[in-house]
Scaffold this active site. Structure first.
Site, PDB file in Angstrom:
ATOM      1  N   THR A  99       0.787  -1.142  -0.140  1.00  0.00           N
ATOM      2  CA  THR A  99      -0.138   0.055  -0.041  1.00  0.00           C
ATOM      3  C   THR A  99       0.584   1.129  -0.068  1.00  0.00           C
ATOM      4  O   THR A  99       0.801   2.133  -0.842  1.00  0.00           O
ATOM      5  CB  THR A  99      -0.937   0.086   1.070  1.00  0.00           C
ATOM      6  OG1 THR A  99      -1.253  -1.350   1.604  1.00  0.00           O
ATOM      7  CG2 THR A  99      -2.214   0.813   0.990  1.00  0.00           C
ATOM      8  N   THR A 100       1.857   1.479   0.872  1.00  0.00           N
ATOM      9  CA  THR A 100       2.529   2.712   1.141  1.00  0.00           C
ATOM     10  C   THR A 100       3.497   2.775  -0.078  1.00  0.00           C
ATOM     11  O   THR A 100       3.768   3.969  -0.641  1.00  0.00           O
ATOM     12  CB  THR A 100       3.243   2.606   2.454  1.00  0.00           C
ATOM     13  OG1 THR A 100       2.447   2.409   3.562  1.00  0.00           O
ATOM     14  CG2 THR A 100       4.110   3.679   2.706  1.00  0.00           C
ATOM     15  N   HIS A 150      -8.517  -0.440   1.890  1.00  0.00           N
ATOM     16  CA  HIS A 150      -8.358  -1.756   2.159  1.00  0.00           C
ATOM     17  C   HIS A 150      -9.608  -2.393   2.286  1.00  0.00           C
ATOM     18  O   HIS A 150      -9.809  -3.601   2.449  1.00  0.00           O
ATOM     19  CB  HIS A 150      -7.892  -2.131   3.498  1.00  0.00           C
ATOM     20  CG  HIS A 150      -6.245  -1.764   3.837  1.00  0.00           C
ATOM     21  ND1 HIS A 150      -5.597  -1.923   2.854  1.00  0.00           N
ATOM     22  CD2 HIS A 150      -6.005  -1.149   4.998  1.00  0.00           C
ATOM     23  CE1 HIS A 150      -4.366  -1.443   3.251  1.00  0.00           C
ATOM     24  NE2 HIS A 150      -4.425  -1.111   4.571  1.00  0.00           N
ATOM     25  N   ARG A 169       0.003  -9.707  -2.759  1.00  0.00           N
ATOM     26  CA  ARG A 169       1.158 -10.477  -2.359  1.00  0.00           C
ATOM     27  C   ARG A 169       0.861 -11.879  -1.714  1.00  0.00           C
ATOM     28  O   ARG A 169      -0.358 -12.005  -1.276  1.00  0.00           O
ATOM     29  CB  ARG A 169       1.682  -9.627  -0.970  1.00  0.00           C
ATOM     30  CG  ARG A 169       2.965  -9.910  -0.725  1.00  0.00           C
ATOM     31  CD  ARG A 169       3.406  -9.129   0.621  1.00  0.00           C
ATOM     32  NE  ARG A 169       4.667  -9.073   1.012  1.00  0.00           N
ATOM     33  CZ  ARG A 169       5.115  -8.645   2.128  1.00  0.00           C
ATOM     34  NH1 ARG A 169       4.529  -7.743   2.769  1.00  0.00           N
ATOM     35  NH2 ARG A 169       6.505  -8.560   2.407  1.00  0.00           N
ATOM     36  N   TYR A 233       2.934  -8.078  -5.854  1.00  0.00           N
ATOM     37  CA  TYR A 233       4.139  -7.207  -5.483  1.00  0.00           C
ATOM     38  C   TYR A 233       5.288  -7.969  -5.415  1.00  0.00           C
ATOM     39  O   TYR A 233       6.435  -7.125  -5.714  1.00  0.00           O
ATOM     40  CB  TYR A 233       3.538  -7.653  -3.892  1.00  0.00           C
ATOM     41  CG  TYR A 233       4.234  -7.239  -2.552  1.00  0.00           C
ATOM     42  CD1 TYR A 233       3.716  -6.165  -1.833  1.00  0.00           C
ATOM     43  CD2 TYR A 233       5.409  -7.912  -2.324  1.00  0.00           C
ATOM     44  CE1 TYR A 233       4.102  -5.746  -0.661  1.00  0.00           C
ATOM     45  CE2 TYR A 233       6.032  -7.397  -1.049  1.00  0.00           C
ATOM     46  CZ  TYR A 233       5.591  -6.229  -0.385  1.00  0.00           C
ATOM     47  OH  TYR A 233       6.043  -6.031   0.961  1.00  0.00           O
ATOM     48  N   THR A 273      13.254   2.512  -3.808  1.00  0.00           N
ATOM     49  CA  THR A 273      13.660   1.288  -3.371  1.00  0.00           C
ATOM     50  C   THR A 273      13.508   1.108  -1.926  1.00  0.00           C
ATOM     51  O   THR A 273      13.088   2.107  -1.009  1.00  0.00           O
ATOM     52  CB  THR A 273      15.205   1.289  -3.701  1.00  0.00           C
ATOM     53  OG1 THR A 273      15.995   2.326  -2.996  1.00  0.00           O
ATOM     54  CG2 THR A 273      15.564   1.688  -5.056  1.00  0.00           C
TER      55      THR A 273
END
Length: 412
Positions: A99-100, A150, A169, A233, A273
């Site tokens: 999410t972030t 969510h 994920r 993910y 990253t």
């Protein structure tokens, strides 16, 4: 004098169900107790029920759904009916599924150098979770907006001109990260929570934001929708530049122009990253909400092997297989979820390339031009991340077999 009408005796309560060894943990809001006593609805439609059985994270029930304990009925309900515009981008995930990470990338693509996150202007304020803050708060944010949720798909407002990005994920790494999330956030009152209890709650769908498996099932039918971008993910970590390029092309407009510029694309990738996001972590959430300042905890995949027993691993495998047999997701994480890590070899690389080719057919977007691709240096996945609806246990929402049948056409 009119005689008083005798009071009608209260019907006897349904006895608490007897659970055998190996049954899911029985909380006041588990499906067992809910079906037997309607516990979650006794306070009336305007009230929420906060509860914390011994050893469990603190949670709240609103309209039969489990949420973090600070969530309010008004905000959850208004979020379900709020309006999205054509410039809005909605980041949708199950907790701890990127999410972030996606909020950070998407904000850079849309706002360019106007995007700044820091103490007092954290990302969670600029890009709020709609069910946490409510429609009124989100309506005051200047567009273009990057909003977070969510929500299961059946809860989210749906607009054909709005862009939705859904990231998935593998459940074992998601569970592991969510375990640390619950221990770190003060709202759950669970700093010393135990692994075995959390795994039981995850497997039985009794955590805030609900059941992981039902969440993914609810979104799978959107895999081919023009205004929904599905991302894995693990794929994002293996080739972050390609993922950023795909997101930019999906968003179009200025975002597409930015990723077509090699220097800007490189800058966004470098800013996104693991090491870059670990710096100055006050950018993501107010530090007062956390026991530890580190919200971005760890990169890489298969961290779950440091926590799972073989029996627990097999348990999650069984649930996943039962839920997703015959769907496009059936083989998405064959290696990431395997108990024995597959050794690095030419044969395994070839097998992975074949599966990646099949995945590209489902996650169809223009690939990054070869001249802009970085060399693949790792087979490992990683990620970032930060509802199971109790009411979804009815036949219309939780019949996984019928959902799987409908989804089987996407796998062909």
């Amino acid at each position: 004098m009119t005689p008083k009408t005798p009071k009608t005796p209260k019907p006897p309560q349904t006895p608490r169900p007897m659970l055998t060894v190996g049954s899911p943990p029985c909380t006041p809001c588990s499906p067992f107790v809910l079906n037997a006593t309607s516990f979650c609805f006794r306070k009336g439609p305007a009230r929420s029920v906060v509860y914390q059985p011994n050893g469990h994270p603190k949670q709240v029930v609103i309209d039969g759904e489990i949420w973090p304990p600070i969530f309010k009925p008004k905000n959850v309900r208004t979020a379900k009916s709020m309006q999205f515009g054509e410039t809005d981008v909605v980041i949708a995930t199950y907790p701890k599924c990127g999410t972030t990470w996606l909020q950070h990338i998407t904000s850079q693509l849309i706002k360019g150098h106007d995007y700044k996150a820091g103490k007092g202007n954290e990302l969670c304020v600029q890009s709020p979770m709609i069910e946490r803050m409510g429609a009124a708060f989100a309506d005051n944010i200047k567009g273009p907006r990057v909003l977070k949720t969510h929500f299961h798909h059946y809860n989210i407002p749906k607009y054909p001109d709005t862009k939705y990005i859904y990231c998935v994920r593998n459940p074992k790494d998601c569970l592991t990260s969510y375990f640390h999330h619950n221990r770190n956030f003060k709202i759950y009152n669970w700093a010393n929570g135990t692994w075995d209890v959390f795994l039981d709650l995850f497997a039985s769908g009794q955590l805030a934001f609900g059941d992981y498996f039902e969440h993914l099932l609810s979104w799978l039918p959107c895999l081919k929708d023009d205004n929904v971008l599905f991302l894995k993910y693990e794929d994002m970590f293996q080739d972050l530049e390609n993922a950023v390029y795909k997101i930019g092309q999906f968003l179009g407009g200025e975002a597409a122009h930015r990723v077509e510029n090699p220097e800007i694309l490189r800058e966004i990738v470098d800013n996104s990253t693991i090491d870059a996001m670990k710096k100055d972590q006050k950018r993501w959430f107010p530090e007062s909400q956390l026991h530890k300042v580190e919200f971005i905890r760890k990169g890489g995949s298969r961290d779950w092997k440091n926590y799972f027993t073989r029996e627990q691993s097999d348990r999650i495998d069984s649930i996943f297989a039962a839920k997703f047999a015959g769907t496009p997701a059936e083989h998405w994480w064959k290696y990431e979820m395997a108990w024995e890590e597959k050794p690095l070899s030419i044969e395994n690389l070839s097998m992975e390339e074949e599966e990646e080719e099949q995945s590209q057919k489902l996650f169809a977007l223009p690939p990054l031009p070869p001249q802009r691709r970085f060399s693949r240096t790792s087979l490992l996945s990683a990620g970032y991340g930060s509802v199971w609806s109790l009411s979804s246990q009815n036949a219309n929402m939780s019949a996984s077999s019928s959902v799987n049948k409908d989804l089987s056409t996407f796998a062909e």
